[in-house]
Design a protein around this motif. Structure first.
Motif, PDB file in Angstrom:
ATOM      1  N   GLY B  70       0.810  -1.215   0.000  1.00  0.00           N
ATOM      2  CA  GLY B  70       0.000   0.000   0.000  1.00  0.00           C
ATOM      3  C   GLY B  70       0.844   1.266   0.000  1.00  0.00           C
ATOM      4  O   GLY B  70       1.979   1.266   0.472  1.00  0.00           O
ATOM      5  N   ASP B  71       0.274   2.321  -0.541  1.00  0.00           N
ATOM      6  CA  ASP B  71       0.978   3.608  -0.577  1.00  0.00           C
ATOM      7  C   ASP B  71       0.877   4.290   0.786  1.00  0.00           C
ATOM      8  O   ASP B  71      -0.035   4.018   1.564  1.00  0.00           O
ATOM      9  CB  ASP B  71       0.341   4.538  -1.616  1.00  0.00           C
ATOM     10  N   GLN B  82       5.681   4.692  -2.412  1.00  0.00           N
ATOM     11  CA  GLN B  82       4.956   3.952  -3.451  1.00  0.00           C
ATOM     12  C   GLN B  82       5.743   2.706  -3.827  1.00  0.00           C
ATOM     13  O   GLN B  82       6.977   2.718  -3.716  1.00  0.00           O
ATOM     14  CB  GLN B  82       4.866   4.811  -4.714  1.00  0.00           C
ATOM     15  N   SER B 224      -3.657   1.400   2.033  1.00  0.00           N
ATOM     16  CA  SER B 224      -2.855   2.634   1.963  1.00  0.00           C
ATOM     17  C   SER B 224      -3.089   3.459   3.229  1.00  0.00           C
ATOM     18  O   SER B 224      -4.142   3.368   3.851  1.00  0.00           O
ATOM     19  CB  SER B 224      -3.218   3.435   0.722  1.00  0.00           C
TER      20      SER B 224
END
Lengths: 104, 693
Positions: B70-71, B82, B224
């Motif tokens: 996940g970002d 990222q 994220s």
């Protein structure tokens, strides 16, 4: 021997055809089913190859998208933007009083 | 004779002979069938498992699809971390005709050690990594070598597009994709997702052949994380801090920017910095998130808490005067000194000139229990609860000796982290209510489901609103000319703050050394604080005072941060240069040839001029009505994809849609002015929570 010849002469061609018909139909049915099965298998394999090709393409595109997103974020990093703004555009941080605050 | 008998028998009894032959053949066929049946039994029943697995080994492949990590994004959705798939190079050593020249060539192109590679080639029979996570250029170089048995596989690699920005907060990810430090480690389970396996048939040429449809794989991707950090404020804080550390030739530094109304941490900066994209070679202590992990003796910045507690108890008022012993006060065998001697000072001036003796006497009046209790109520001695690894707690020991009580009054003999200190001042700025400092705004699953959501959390009321406001008001005098930090004064905004210059403990000599920790913490604008900004400089060499080394960094951060947050100035300057140029009367002809110098802003308090009012009106008009040919981007978040597309088309904009479901995010942002026909990118998610619009 002579009895046998006589009885054969008595059987008509159409009777023979009628007797063979079920077997012929059965053979045709099997052949039909076989053709359909083989065709469907060929299609499944063809679609499978297409699917794996598209899957590969999708992975490549996703990878490209991620790379581009990363590149965009890198290009927009404040340190880079500030150095470009100062060096190429001759910009500077606003002096106190230069910012006009709008009335709500 | 026998043959003749047989012929004779055939001739005499043909039916019987036929029956014998039929039975014989029947038996033969039966035996053959039994043989086939037996063999089938052996293959299909007895050796079924073994043969099935042998066959599957040849044509079935279990593909392991690594989950996309996940970002990590800032509060405005700007990516801070990222993951992107990159190539890793491997080799089948059995296919290499001559390992040594091949290893040399590969090592040269990939910049690795030949001997290490040779060892790996010798160990691995059919597989050995050559180098993992290589660059596209390195891939090209290896391909150009055209070596047999060399292959490439894709692996996700973590990138930090903002480079050094918030690197210590974010942490690091190892080659195996596991978080090693910071948020990457703390939220490893949420970020990592689940590795998916998918079976595929391989044909004779080794090509993949999917026999089942592709399942939606969103669910296995990592969640994220949205932080409370603001990329721009983080940049400002890191830039100012790095400059301050370099200017002071200091060992390290920390800066924290906090919203006192909500407890949100807007920036957490540590110096020295490192680039998490290439952490090799960075000094070890650059990895530490000092603001969160390091507990230090804060020094005079603690005096504000003593004063606030005493005001709250009704023991002092701003005008209560204390005998400051002409700068030297003996307590037992110890002497407390002030930098500048004063005979007596009232509470306000004790803060303004940062009198140690004055603060110690206030603490004495307050008493040991109440002082320790006040510090505890301000959040010291307990973890702030950010959820980051190795978060510091700080220690506030009970001051049994008189000198310990005096020392604790000016922030020595106890420890606190930078985040705790900022949160404590946040309580003063927030009318006496301590808000829990927090960093993680939201953890969102790959399909848009919010797993964790942070909210402003009131911890407790520490002091009365009156005591807090009075303390903040008194601290405004610190940035005046007579105070300890005139360098922290801002032209347009009122500043309330406090300097700190603490002695550092020498762990070897077990006493105070000549090293210092200089700090400044400010609340801006003082009339209604929107930001608490703390700057701590560790071991400055040029000057040791917080007002000299830390206050300028505070000023630099605040000067840029407040207009960025659209905070209305506390006072308006006489003539804003840009407006003055637009509305100034035309110069006389004789002067027209000369370039008009840009008027220097003056730090004076004046009411808005007519020109300014006119400028307001003009800009208002501009901002309300978009120019011809431009259009304002509608807010599409949370609505269905189909509806969003028709809305965009109706607004003369071109939609570009990624995913399916409801709009999770859009670019450009809602309300932006763009040219007609511009492309608007919509990121759709299937199960989106109700988005506040």
């Amino acid at each position: 021997m002579s009895v046998l010849v006589e009885s054969k002469r008595g059987v008509s061609f159409s009777v023979i055809l009628l007797e063979l018909l079920p077997a012929a139909l059965l053979v045709m049915l099997f052949a039909g089913v076989g053709i359909v099965h083989v065709t469907s298998r060929v299609l499944v394999v063809k679609v499978g190859y297409e699917l794996s090709r598209l899957d590969q393409e999708n992975a490549t595109l996703e990878r490209d998208r991620d790379r581009l997103k990363l590149e965009l974020a890198t290009m927009k990093s404040p340190a880079r933007l500030e150095s470009l703004a100062r060096a190429e555009l001759g910009l500077d941080a606003p002096k106190p009083g230069a910012i006009v605050h709008l009335k709500k | 004779m026998a043959l003749r008998d047989l012929k004779h028998a055939k001739a005499n009894n043909p039916g019987r002979w036929l029956s014998v032959r039929v039975r014989f053949l029947g038996l033969v066929f039966l035996a053959l069938l039994l043989g086939v049946f037996g063999r089938a039994m052996q293959l299909q029943v007895r050796e079924r498992q073994k043969l099935t697995s042998l066959a599957q080994d040849q044509y079935l492949r279990e593909l392991e699809i690594p989950a996309r990590r996940g970002d990590i994004v800032d509060r405005r959705g700007v990516p801070l971390a990222q993951s992107v798939e990159v190539d890793s190079v491997w080799v089948d050593p059995s296919l290499l005709p001559e390992p040594l020249p091949a290893a040399r060539a590969l090592a040269k192109e990939l910049g690795i050690d030949t001997q290490d590679l040779l060892e790996r080639l010798e160990k691995g029979k059919r597989f050995a990594w050559v180098k993992r996570q290589v660059t596209p250029l390195e891939v090209q170089k290896v391909k150009a070598l055209d070596l047999p048995g060399v292959g490439f596989t894709r692996e996700p690699k973590r990138f930090y597009p903002q480079r050094e920005l918030a690197a210590q907060v974010l942490g690091l990810v190892g080659t195996e994709g596991k978080g090693l430090d910071g948020l990457e480690l703390a939220f490893e389970d949420e970020l990592s997702g689940e590795v998916a396996t998918r079976s595929s048939v391989r044909d004779a040429k080794g090509r993949k052949l999917f026999t089942e449809g592709r399942e939606e794989d969103l669910a296995r991707h990592g969640a994220s994380i949205s932080l409370t950090l603001d990329r721009h404020l983080q940049y400002l804080a890191e830039k100012a801090l790095t400059k301050a550390v370099e200017d002071a030739r200091a060992a390290a530094g920390t800066a924290v920017v906090l919203d006192p109304r909500t407890g949100e941490l807007l920036a957490i900066a540590s110096a020295p910095r490192f680039n998490p994209n290439a952490p090799q070679g960075a000094p070890k202590d650059a990895f530490r998130d000092r603001a969160v992990t390091d507990a230090f003796e804060p020094g005079s910045t603690f005096k504000a808490f003593v004063v606030a507690a005493a005001l709250d108890e009704g023991l002092v008022t701003p005008t209560t005067t204390f005998d400051c012993e002409n700068g030297a006060w003996r307590i037992g065998r110890h002497t407390i000194n002030d930098t500048h001697p004063h005979a007596s000072l009232d509470v306000k001036h004790i803060l303004q000139v940062s009198s140690n003796i004055g603060a110690a006497k206030i603490a004495q009046k307050l008493g040991r229990e109440k002082l320790v209790d006040a510090y505890a109520r301000f959040g010291f001695g307990e973890r702030a609860g950010l959820g980051l690894p190795s978060e510091g707690r700080g220690v506030v020991p009970f001051p049994r000796a008189d000198v310990a009580l005096a020392a604790e009054a000016f922030g020595q003999g106890l420890t606190a982290t930078a985040v705790q200190l900022a949160a404590g001042y946040g309580a003063l700025a927030n009318d006496g209510v301590l808000m829990r400092p927090w960093l993680v705004q939201k953890v969102t699953d790959a399909d848009g489901v919010v797993l964790i959501e942070g909210h402003p959390q009131e911890v407790r009321r520490v002091v009365s609103p009156q005591a807090a406001r009075t303390t903040v008001a008194m601290l405004e005098s610190v940035v005046e000319k007579e105070g300890t930090a005139p360098r922290a004064r801002l032209d347009e905004y009122r500043v309330s703050g406090k300097t700190g210059t603490a002695q550092k403990v020498d762990p070897v000599a077990k006493g105070y050394s000549d090293k210092r920790i200089a700090s400044f913490i400010g609340m801006v604008p003082a009339e209604a604080p929107r930001l608490v900004i703390l700057v701590v400089i560790d071991e400055p060499k040029t000057d040791v005072y917080g007002g000299l080394v830390a206050a300028p960094a505070f000023k630099e951060i605040a000067t840029a941060a407040l207009p960025y947050l659209a905070v209305k100035p506390s006072r308006e300057l006489e003539t804003p240069p840009s407006v003055a140029r637009a509305d100034a009367p035309k110069p006389a002809k004789a002067d027209a040839a000369k370039p008009a110098p840009a008027p220097e802003p003056k730090a004076a308090e004046l009411k808005p001029s007519a020109a300014l009012a006119e400028a307001f009106a003009r800009v208002d008009a501009i901002s309300e009505t978009p120019a011809e040919g431009s259009v304002r981007v509608p807010d599409l978040r949370g609505i269905g994809g189909r509806e969003a597309i028709s809305t965009l088309l109706g607004a003369a904009l071109v939609p570009q849609v990624n995913g399916s479901g409801r709009v999770a995010s859009q670019s450009p942002a809602p309300g932006s002015l763009v040219v007609e026909g511009s492309r608007v990118t919509l990121e759709l998610a299937s199960a989106l929570p109700a988005h506040p619009r």
